[in-house]
Design a protein around this motif. Structure first.
Motif, PDB file in Angstrom:
ATOM      1  N   MET D   1       0.845  -1.204   0.000  1.00  0.00           N
ATOM      2  CA  MET D   1       0.000   0.000   0.000  1.00  0.00           C
ATOM      3  C   MET D   1       0.884   1.261   0.000  1.00  0.00           C
ATOM      4  O   MET D   1       0.573   2.202  -0.697  1.00  0.00           O
ATOM      5  CB  MET D   1      -0.912  -0.024   1.236  1.00  0.00           C
ATOM      6  CG  MET D   1      -1.699   1.244   1.433  1.00  0.00           C
ATOM      7  SD  MET D   1      -2.986   1.026   2.694  1.00  0.00           S
ATOM      8  CE  MET D   1      -3.468   2.735   2.892  1.00  0.00           C
ATOM      9  N   ILE D   2       1.956   1.266   0.792  1.00  0.00           N
ATOM     10  CA  ILE D   2       2.810   2.469   0.831  1.00  0.00           C
ATOM     11  C   ILE D   2       3.900   2.316  -0.225  1.00  0.00           C
ATOM     12  O   ILE D   2       4.694   1.372  -0.198  1.00  0.00           O
ATOM     13  CB  ILE D   2       3.387   2.683   2.252  1.00  0.00           C
ATOM     14  CG1 ILE D   2       2.239   2.886   3.257  1.00  0.00           C
ATOM     15  CG2 ILE D   2       4.299   3.903   2.263  1.00  0.00           C
ATOM     16  CD1 ILE D   2       2.675   3.196   4.666  1.00  0.00           C
ATOM     17  N   ASP D   3       3.950   3.223  -1.158  1.00  0.00           N
ATOM     18  CA  ASP D   3       4.954   3.209  -2.237  1.00  0.00           C
ATOM     19  C   ASP D   3       6.264   3.816  -1.769  1.00  0.00           C
ATOM     20  O   ASP D   3       7.343   3.259  -1.944  1.00  0.00           O
ATOM     21  CB  ASP D   3       4.418   3.990  -3.440  1.00  0.00           C
ATOM     22  CG  ASP D   3       5.461   4.163  -4.531  1.00  0.00           C
ATOM     23  OD1 ASP D   3       5.852   3.156  -5.143  1.00  0.00           O
ATOM     24  OD2 ASP D   3       5.939   5.312  -4.714  1.00  0.00           O
ATOM     25  N   SER D   4       6.145   4.958  -1.122  1.00  0.00           N
ATOM     26  CA  SER D   4       7.375   5.662  -0.713  1.00  0.00           C
ATOM     27  C   SER D   4       7.045   6.691   0.365  1.00  0.00           C
ATOM     28  O   SER D   4       5.872   7.051   0.551  1.00  0.00           O
ATOM     29  CB  SER D   4       7.991   6.361  -1.925  1.00  0.00           C
ATOM     30  OG  SER D   4       6.993   7.040  -2.665  1.00  0.00           O
ATOM     31  N   ILE D   5       8.092   7.110   1.071  1.00  0.00           N
ATOM     32  CA  ILE D   5       7.930   8.084   2.158  1.00  0.00           C
ATOM     33  C   ILE D   5       9.033   9.132   2.009  1.00  0.00           C
ATOM     34  O   ILE D   5      10.188   8.791   1.724  1.00  0.00           O
ATOM     35  CB  ILE D   5       8.084   7.385   3.540  1.00  0.00           C
ATOM     36  CG1 ILE D   5       7.053   6.242   3.715  1.00  0.00           C
ATOM     37  CG2 ILE D   5       7.945   8.390   4.665  1.00  0.00           C
ATOM     38  CD1 ILE D   5       7.292   5.393   4.960  1.00  0.00           C
ATOM     39  N   VAL D   6       8.678  10.392   2.193  1.00  0.00           N
ATOM     40  CA  VAL D   6       9.703  11.441   2.196  1.00  0.00           C
ATOM     41  C   VAL D   6       9.994  11.801   3.642  1.00  0.00           C
ATOM     42  O   VAL D   6       9.065  12.108   4.403  1.00  0.00           O
ATOM     43  CB  VAL D   6       9.224  12.706   1.430  1.00  0.00           C
ATOM     44  CG1 VAL D   6      10.237  13.842   1.630  1.00  0.00           C
ATOM     45  CG2 VAL D   6       9.037  12.413  -0.046  1.00  0.00           C
ATOM     46  N   TYR D  21      10.088  10.869   9.829  1.00  0.00           N
ATOM     47  CA  TYR D  21       8.905  11.351   9.089  1.00  0.00           C
ATOM     48  C   TYR D  21       7.982  12.032  10.090  1.00  0.00           C
ATOM     49  O   TYR D  21       7.333  11.379  10.905  1.00  0.00           O
ATOM     50  CB  TYR D  21       8.158  10.196   8.400  1.00  0.00           C
ATOM     51  CG  TYR D  21       6.801  10.636   7.872  1.00  0.00           C
ATOM     52  CD1 TYR D  21       5.628  10.343   8.560  1.00  0.00           C
ATOM     53  CD2 TYR D  21       6.733  11.438   6.725  1.00  0.00           C
ATOM     54  CE1 TYR D  21       4.395  10.825   8.101  1.00  0.00           C
ATOM     55  CE2 TYR D  21       5.521  11.919   6.269  1.00  0.00           C
ATOM     56  CZ  TYR D  21       4.356  11.608   6.972  1.00  0.00           C
ATOM     57  OH  TYR D  21       3.146  12.091   6.534  1.00  0.00           O
ATOM     58  N   ILE D  26      11.413   5.965  11.663  1.00  0.00           N
ATOM     59  CA  ILE D  26      11.145   4.659  11.042  1.00  0.00           C
ATOM     60  C   ILE D  26      12.472   3.933  10.770  1.00  0.00           C
ATOM     61  O   ILE D  26      13.407   4.535  10.226  1.00  0.00           O
ATOM     62  CB  ILE D  26      10.382   4.860   9.714  1.00  0.00           C
ATOM     63  CG1 ILE D  26       9.079   5.645   9.961  1.00  0.00           C
ATOM     64  CG2 ILE D  26      10.066   3.513   9.060  1.00  0.00           C
ATOM     65  CD1 ILE D  26       8.405   6.135   8.706  1.00  0.00           C
ATOM     66  N   ARG D  44      13.234  10.965  -0.696  1.00  0.00           N
ATOM     67  CA  ARG D  44      12.077  10.092  -0.933  1.00  0.00           C
ATOM     68  C   ARG D  44      12.589   8.658  -0.987  1.00  0.00           C
ATOM     69  O   ARG D  44      13.453   8.325  -1.811  1.00  0.00           O
ATOM     70  CB  ARG D  44      11.374  10.464  -2.244  1.00  0.00           C
ATOM     71  CG  ARG D  44      10.153   9.575  -2.551  1.00  0.00           C
ATOM     72  CD  ARG D  44       9.374  10.122  -3.751  1.00  0.00           C
ATOM     73  NE  ARG D  44       8.262   9.233  -4.109  1.00  0.00           N
ATOM     74  CZ  ARG D  44       7.428   9.472  -5.118  1.00  0.00           C
ATOM     75  NH1 ARG D  44       7.568  10.573  -5.857  1.00  0.00           N
ATOM     76  NH2 ARG D  44       6.443   8.636  -5.398  1.00  0.00           N
ATOM     77  N   SER D  48       9.321  -1.265   0.887  1.00  0.00           N
ATOM     78  CA  SER D  48       8.643  -2.551   0.767  1.00  0.00           C
ATOM     79  C   SER D  48       8.478  -3.091   2.188  1.00  0.00           C
ATOM     80  O   SER D  48       9.462  -3.224   2.923  1.00  0.00           O
ATOM     81  CB  SER D  48       9.502  -3.512  -0.070  1.00  0.00           C
ATOM     82  OG  SER D  48       8.960  -4.816  -0.015  1.00  0.00           O
ATOM     83  N   LEU D  49       7.218  -3.350   2.589  1.00  0.00           N
ATOM     84  CA  LEU D  49       6.964  -3.791   3.972  1.00  0.00           C
ATOM     85  C   LEU D  49       6.842  -5.319   4.004  1.00  0.00           C
ATOM     86  O   LEU D  49       6.145  -5.913   3.192  1.00  0.00           O
ATOM     87  CB  LEU D  49       5.668  -3.156   4.504  1.00  0.00           C
ATOM     88  CG  LEU D  49       5.572  -1.625   4.418  1.00  0.00           C
ATOM     89  CD1 LEU D  49       4.319  -1.113   5.129  1.00  0.00           C
ATOM     90  CD2 LEU D  49       6.799  -0.963   5.030  1.00  0.00           C
ATOM     91  N   LEU D  58       6.623  -6.077  11.787  1.00  0.00           N
ATOM     92  CA  LEU D  58       6.595  -5.546  10.429  1.00  0.00           C
ATOM     93  C   LEU D  58       7.948  -4.896  10.165  1.00  0.00           C
ATOM     94  O   LEU D  58       8.428  -4.087  10.989  1.00  0.00           O
ATOM     95  CB  LEU D  58       5.465  -4.503  10.316  1.00  0.00           C
ATOM     96  CG  LEU D  58       5.042  -4.070   8.915  1.00  0.00           C
ATOM     97  CD1 LEU D  58       4.489  -5.258   8.117  1.00  0.00           C
ATOM     98  CD2 LEU D  58       3.978  -2.982   9.008  1.00  0.00           C
ATOM     99  N   GLU D  59       8.609  -5.263   9.074  1.00  0.00           N
ATOM    100  CA  GLU D  59       9.918  -4.678   8.746  1.00  0.00           C
ATOM    101  C   GLU D  59       9.796  -3.863   7.453  1.00  0.00           C
ATOM    102  O   GLU D  59       9.018  -4.206   6.561  1.00  0.00           O
ATOM    103  CB  GLU D  59      10.969  -5.785   8.578  1.00  0.00           C
ATOM    104  CG  GLU D  59      11.315  -6.461   9.908  1.00  0.00           C
ATOM    105  CD  GLU D  59      12.375  -7.529   9.751  1.00  0.00           C
ATOM    106  OE1 GLU D  59      12.556  -8.027   8.617  1.00  0.00           O
ATOM    107  OE2 GLU D  59      13.014  -7.885  10.773  1.00  0.00           O
ATOM    108  N   CYS D  60      10.580  -2.789   7.383  1.00  0.00           N
ATOM    109  CA  CYS D  60      10.522  -1.893   6.231  1.00  0.00           C
ATOM    110  C   CYS D  60      11.870  -1.904   5.509  1.00  0.00           C
ATOM    111  O   CYS D  60      12.919  -1.722   6.139  1.00  0.00           O
ATOM    112  CB  CYS D  60      10.193  -0.477   6.718  1.00  0.00           C
ATOM    113  SG  CYS D  60      10.117   0.724   5.395  1.00  0.00           S
ATOM    114  N   ARG D  66      12.683   3.468  -7.625  1.00  0.00           N
ATOM    115  CA  ARG D  66      11.602   2.485  -7.785  1.00  0.00           C
ATOM    116  C   ARG D  66      12.139   1.223  -8.474  1.00  0.00           C
ATOM    117  O   ARG D  66      11.788   0.110  -8.114  1.00  0.00           O
ATOM    118  CB  ARG D  66      10.473   3.131  -8.608  1.00  0.00           C
ATOM    119  CG  ARG D  66       9.152   2.432  -8.501  1.00  0.00           C
ATOM    120  CD  ARG D  66       8.057   3.274  -9.167  1.00  0.00           C
ATOM    121  NE  ARG D  66       7.308   4.044  -8.174  1.00  0.00           N
ATOM    122  CZ  ARG D  66       6.776   5.227  -8.414  1.00  0.00           C
ATOM    123  NH1 ARG D  66       6.952   5.812  -9.600  1.00  0.00           N
ATOM    124  NH2 ARG D  66       6.088   5.866  -7.485  1.00  0.00           N
TER     125      ARG D  66
END
Lengths: 197, 197, 197, 197
Positions: D1-6, D21, D26, D44, D48-49, D58-60, D66
């Motif tokens: 669901m989450i593509d990317s985070i700035v 963030y 994180i 950015r 991938s979770l 849960l690991e990120c 991309r």
């Protein structure tokens, strides 16, 4: 839990967009043709979260109206229709037109959608026709005979295919007596009333 | 993990509201009659998150006070009472009145709630009566004889039904000697003290 | 995934606090005596998220330093020690002192913690003693004989019990030759060096 | 669901960084050597979770492009390659070079990565070679004979190893006729065209 999110439509891909919500970029599966009209704009997106067992990942499906999302959820109650196929159907037929086709039992129209065979098309109509027709609740509860009920249903379907919302249609059909009017006059009267809402 | 969320009550529906938290619109199952008083206003909502196995979706239940949420959690410990039924009970009887009815063992009152039969009503009372009475901890620990204990319990129930919080009631009942007073004088004294808090 | 959160310590309860992060109030199990010093203040809390199977709820445990959180995670690798008991231990003994007691094999000290019997205390020491001593890595890798190794270990334990961080201690002990000094002179030299960091 | 985070790269550790963030810190597993160039800067991060069953956490995992994240996902479809090993590979070989090595079937190069034996290296090449070569879609669909196809493939690999993106390469190779040129002249022409994009 999450009904909708307001964010900027940042990027458009084949069957998903990237929505920027406060610097969190969310991948939303959707009708990307429709969403691409809002590229770079802020939009409220009505969402549905699904856990994809194969990818063990949470997936987000998005729609521009609540009604379209509700239809997306209803479609998935039909055996053999998962989230991807439900989205495929809604990306091929506008949701209001889809309600009309299902309410009319139009198997052939559904079969034109990629991935939908006769069996699935018939099952969709079998399982959803009555549920969707109940949405035209004014028709069934006003105790009018079968003939007027069918006329009101025809009027509702016509108005739906012209893009009016179910709530507006119900409001108009319950504020007037259509029993004595022909189908044509009934549609004219309804359109006049709708223009004043 | 999430105790509460402050957001704007954006839309009210039959048994849920939409809370706008920083442009994330959250669907919160609640007593929508109570919440509708705050439509358009910012409110702190005490939440309880439940995973709905059938819909494989996370659901959020919301309450205007922590005490009401705690009672919602307690109700679900009763066999046969899930989140929807617990919410139904709390939407039918104000939570402070509900504590009084359970503490009094009033099966008939609980049976009036839609979806609650005699068996479930009795089980709620059987499983929660002592737990809730323990909340009137001042009464049971001050070592007074059985008669004064019952009188203090009566006074607590009366004050609760007038809308006072358990903590306030405990504070007042532990600051005075009620053993020599009649029930009526006891309630009067307690009300006088409560007005000064 | 979440390492830490900066928010305001809003409310303090028996074994948890409520942290206000941008109007989301998060329930954090913690050493509430320690946290209560920061009531109303903004604080970075190092967290560990656990899914509580019984309550089918995500729970958040919080600590004021990363080292304390790491020890919390290490404690849970010991058979019979879950998150609540690990938190109980860390709420009874300050984490730096706890490292010293475990490194010294002090079963009696651990037994004083509510919920910890001889068996669990011995198991904690058996399973963690070497892991924690390896944290004084300078001592074991500088190839000094057994006697100096023990002396360095004694100095480290003393400095830890005075509240210094392991990294600082390692930095000091690896920058000087302590082999010729008595334990006392070694501690004095280390303290002098630490005061200049 | 989450593509990317700035967010801001706040701290760098051995195989992860801490991304700030909006005051949520994180933990992101990544190629920390690459990320350390951006310490203190806003970036950015494409994520991938993964749910880690052993740690029930849960690991990120994070990447700066991309394409690199897509390759990370593709690597994990190879039997025996999990998220940690996939990250290990991408931390040892730059992802564009990795595509070249896989497309060339260079088992020896992959074997140099810690944790990768001959069997896994061969399986990666066996399962990904064709998928990755399909990414040079212009080469295979333009109906040129086998010889030109191989030449285009060689040119693509060369350009990739010089750090150009697949999309740019496809764009250039589909805009000119390379069939009559030598490998060397083909590369020169492509570089000239790339400089104008």
């Amino acid at each position: 839990m999450i009904d909708s999110i307001v964010g900027t439509i940042q990027e458009v891909f084949n069957n998903y967009v990237i929505l920027n919500y406060n610097n969190i970029y969310i991948k939303i599966f959707c009708n990307s043709t429709k969403f691409s009209e809002f590229l770079g704009k802020e939009k409220r997106v009505y969402v549905s979260l699904k856990f994809n067992e194969n990818l063990s990942e949470l997936e987000c499906y998005g729609f521009l109206t609540r009604e379209e999302r509700e239809l997306f959820l209803k479609l998935q109650k039909v055996t053999g229709v998962g989230s991807k196929l439900a989205l495929q159907i809604l990306s091929s037929i506008d949701y209001q037109q889809l309600i009309v086709e299902i309410a009319k039992g139009n198997v052939a129209r559904l079969e034109k959608v990629k991935g939908i065979g006769k069996k699935t098309a018939s099952r969709i109509i079998l399982e959803l026709k009555e549920t969707l027709k109940k949405e035209f609740k004014v028709a069934s509860t006003s105790g009018t005979e079968e003939k007027t009920y069918e006329k009101l249903e025809e009027i509702s379907l016509a108005l739906l295919s012209l893009g009016y919302e179910i709530d507006e249609i119900n409001q108009v059909l319950s504020s007037e007596d259509f029993s004595e009017l022909s189908l044509e006059d009934g549609i004219k009267l309804a359109l006049k009333k709708l223009s004043k809402i």
